[in-house]
Design a protein around this motif. Structure first.
Motif, PDB file in Angstrom:
ATOM      1  N   TRP A 231    -106.830  43.309  17.693  1.00  0.00           N
ATOM      2  CA  TRP A 231    -106.222  42.501  18.457  1.00  0.00           C
ATOM      3  C   TRP A 231    -105.285  42.869  18.625  1.00  0.00           C
ATOM      4  O   TRP A 231    -103.948  43.201  17.325  1.00  0.00           O
ATOM      5  N   ASN A 232    -104.401  41.624  19.530  1.00  0.00           N
ATOM      6  CA  ASN A 232    -103.287  41.994  19.906  1.00  0.00           C
ATOM      7  C   ASN A 232    -102.499  40.582  18.602  1.00  0.00           C
ATOM      8  O   ASN A 232    -103.163  39.940  19.004  1.00  0.00           O
ATOM      9  N   SER A 233    -101.464  41.237  17.749  1.00  0.00           N
ATOM     10  CA  SER A 233    -100.932  41.037  17.273  1.00  0.00           C
ATOM     11  C   SER A 233     -99.894  41.068  16.731  1.00  0.00           C
ATOM     12  O   SER A 233     -98.705  40.193  16.451  1.00  0.00           O
ATOM     13  N   ALA A 234     -99.436  40.906  18.032  1.00  0.00           N
ATOM     14  CA  ALA A 234     -97.377  40.426  18.513  1.00  0.00           C
ATOM     15  C   ALA A 234     -97.416  39.230  18.100  1.00  0.00           C
ATOM     16  O   ALA A 234     -98.084  38.480  19.253  1.00  0.00           O
ATOM     17  N   SER A 235     -96.221  38.917  18.335  1.00  0.00           N
ATOM     18  CA  SER A 235     -96.045  37.090  18.326  1.00  0.00           C
ATOM     19  C   SER A 235     -95.422  37.242  19.306  1.00  0.00           C
ATOM     20  O   SER A 235     -94.396  38.216  20.086  1.00  0.00           O
TER      21      SER A 235
END
Length: 425
Positions: free
Chosen positions: A186-190
């Motif tokens: 899943w999109n785990s970028a801050s």
């Protein structure tokens, strides 16, 4: 139900003033009083959908009873509130432990919540769970279960009694539960924190009086020892991110470790994740780690920050400023900026075989969406029009900071105009 003047004052007071008083907690206005038993034989029953108020001594265990069916998953959030004047030392390590057990003393779940390294007295919440699962070996089937609550602390810690709020919630089985494993990607970028001119949104003083906010930049004041509650509706498939900024002060001569703490709780008040910072008088920022989009299958994950994002509904941001900040930098208030981002397209949920208790816990209603867009005022207005304004109207009083005199004049004016007509609270 006729609304007397003293009744109106009783209903309004907790929300109107509690958020402005450090070390206070606004219990649910409709909380039922229940006494915890020292034996399962005498345990009083809890009903999902109701909220209860109790107390917890410094030693011993308390028992409460649940009568459960075979198909519903039941969550019992227990919030412990140290009473005003409680003093904790660096070695106290005070916490509460909450578990659910079946009639044969098998543990269905165990959870612990601690005051933490900041040793600042504040509300702490632990969650008991009886999860109905066809693959489960224990705690399955209908019957009698027990909620067990206890304090965990050193022998020389304060022996005062704490107040408790218990909120049992039942979740019916899903029509289509789908995958039986948590998502691996899943999109785990801050994301970049939101910018813009902050709008004033004072926080509530408890889960029941939390101020509703949506995506945006929100401004409040916070005092040492104070805990603020915000409610953020998050739909299926959407991703929540939040940052809390503590403003600078004129003094830079001092240092408080674990000064600001922000915790995230899900719609059943289960812990998801937290962030915190020390304070030396300069501005500081605490951001929650990246969280997955809300999905039913998240419940199969091991980590709290994934499994906690298991259903749609109102998530709670709880912000606490340590009491020790007053010793180093004065009583404040200090500026708090909350940056909330809710990303992604809303998706359809799994659908449930039946209704949750309370109703609509695991969905975002049209009223909640409107309230999130307008910062809480819309919910109060629509709730009052519909005749269910107890919750909403109290939230808007807490958010808007209406004085007691103004509220009293409104009540008196309505009473005079309506005469003997019935007024719904």
């Amino acid at each position: 139900m006729a609304l007397s003047l003293c009744t109106a004052t009783t209903l309004i007071a907790p929300s109107a003033w509690a958020a402005d008083t450090p070390n206070s907690y606004a219990f649910a206005a409709d909380a039922r009083s229940v006494t915890g038993a020292t034996s399962t034989t005498d345990a009083k029953g809890l009903e999902p959908g109701a909220t209860y108020r109790s107390s917890l001594p410094a030693d011993g265990k308390l028992y409460y009873r649940l009568e459960l069916d075979a198909t519903s998953t039941v969550y019992v959030a227990t919030t412990a509130v140290p009473r005003a004047g409680t003093t904790l030392s660096a070695t106290d390590g005070v916490s509460i432990r909450v578990s659910i057990q079946d009639a044969n003393s098998h543990f269905c779940s165990r959870d612990t919540a601690s005051i933490g390294a900041g040793r600042s007295p504040r509300p702490i919440t632990a969650l008991g769970v009886r999860e109905a699962s066809p693959d489960g070996a224990l705690c399955q089937g209908s019957g009698t279960y027990f909620v067990v609550v206890e304090r965990v602390q050193r022998d020389d810690s304060p022996a005062d009694t704490w107040d408790l709020e218990l909120a049992p919630v039942s979740e019916p089985p899903a029509k289509q539960s789908g995958a039986t494993s948590a998502p691996e990607v899943w999109n785990s970028a801050s994301p970049e924190p939101l910018t813009g001119e902050p709008e004033s949104r004072p926080g509530g003083a408890g889960f029941d009086t939390a101020t509703t906010v949506g995506q945006g930049v929100w401004r409040s004041d916070i005092r040492p020892g104070q805990t603020l509650f915000y409610e953020v509706p998050v739909d299926w498939g959407r991703q929540l991110n939040a940052t809390a900024d503590l403003g600078s002060t004129s003094s830079d001569d001092g240092f408080v470790p674990s000064a600001l703490a922000m915790s995230l709780y899900n719609p059943v008040r289960g812990y998801v994740d937290d962030a915190g910072v020390a304070y030396d008088g300069s501005q500081r920022s605490a951001a929650l780690p990246p969280l997955p989009p809300v999905a039913y299958r998240n419940r199969h994950a091991v980590s709290d920050k994934v499994s906690g994002m298991r259903f749609a509904g109102s998530y709670y941001l709880v912000v606490h400023l340590a009491q020790r900040v007053a010793d180093e930098f004065g009583d404040g208030p200090f500026g708090l900026t909350l940056r909330v981002r809710v990303e992604g397209a809303a998706q359809s949920g799994p659908g449930y075989e039946g209704q949750s208790k309370p109703r609509d816990v695991f969905q975002v209603t049209a009223q909640e969406r409107e309230a999130a867009e307008e910062g809480g005022t819309a919910a109060a207005e629509s709730g009052a029009v519909a005749g269910g304004g107890g919750d909403g109207s109290m939230k808007v009083i807490a958010a808007g900071g209406i004085g007691a005199g103004t509220v009293l004049l409104v009540v008196l004016g309505a009473w005079t105009a309506l005469g003997r007509r019935r007024v719904r609270a």
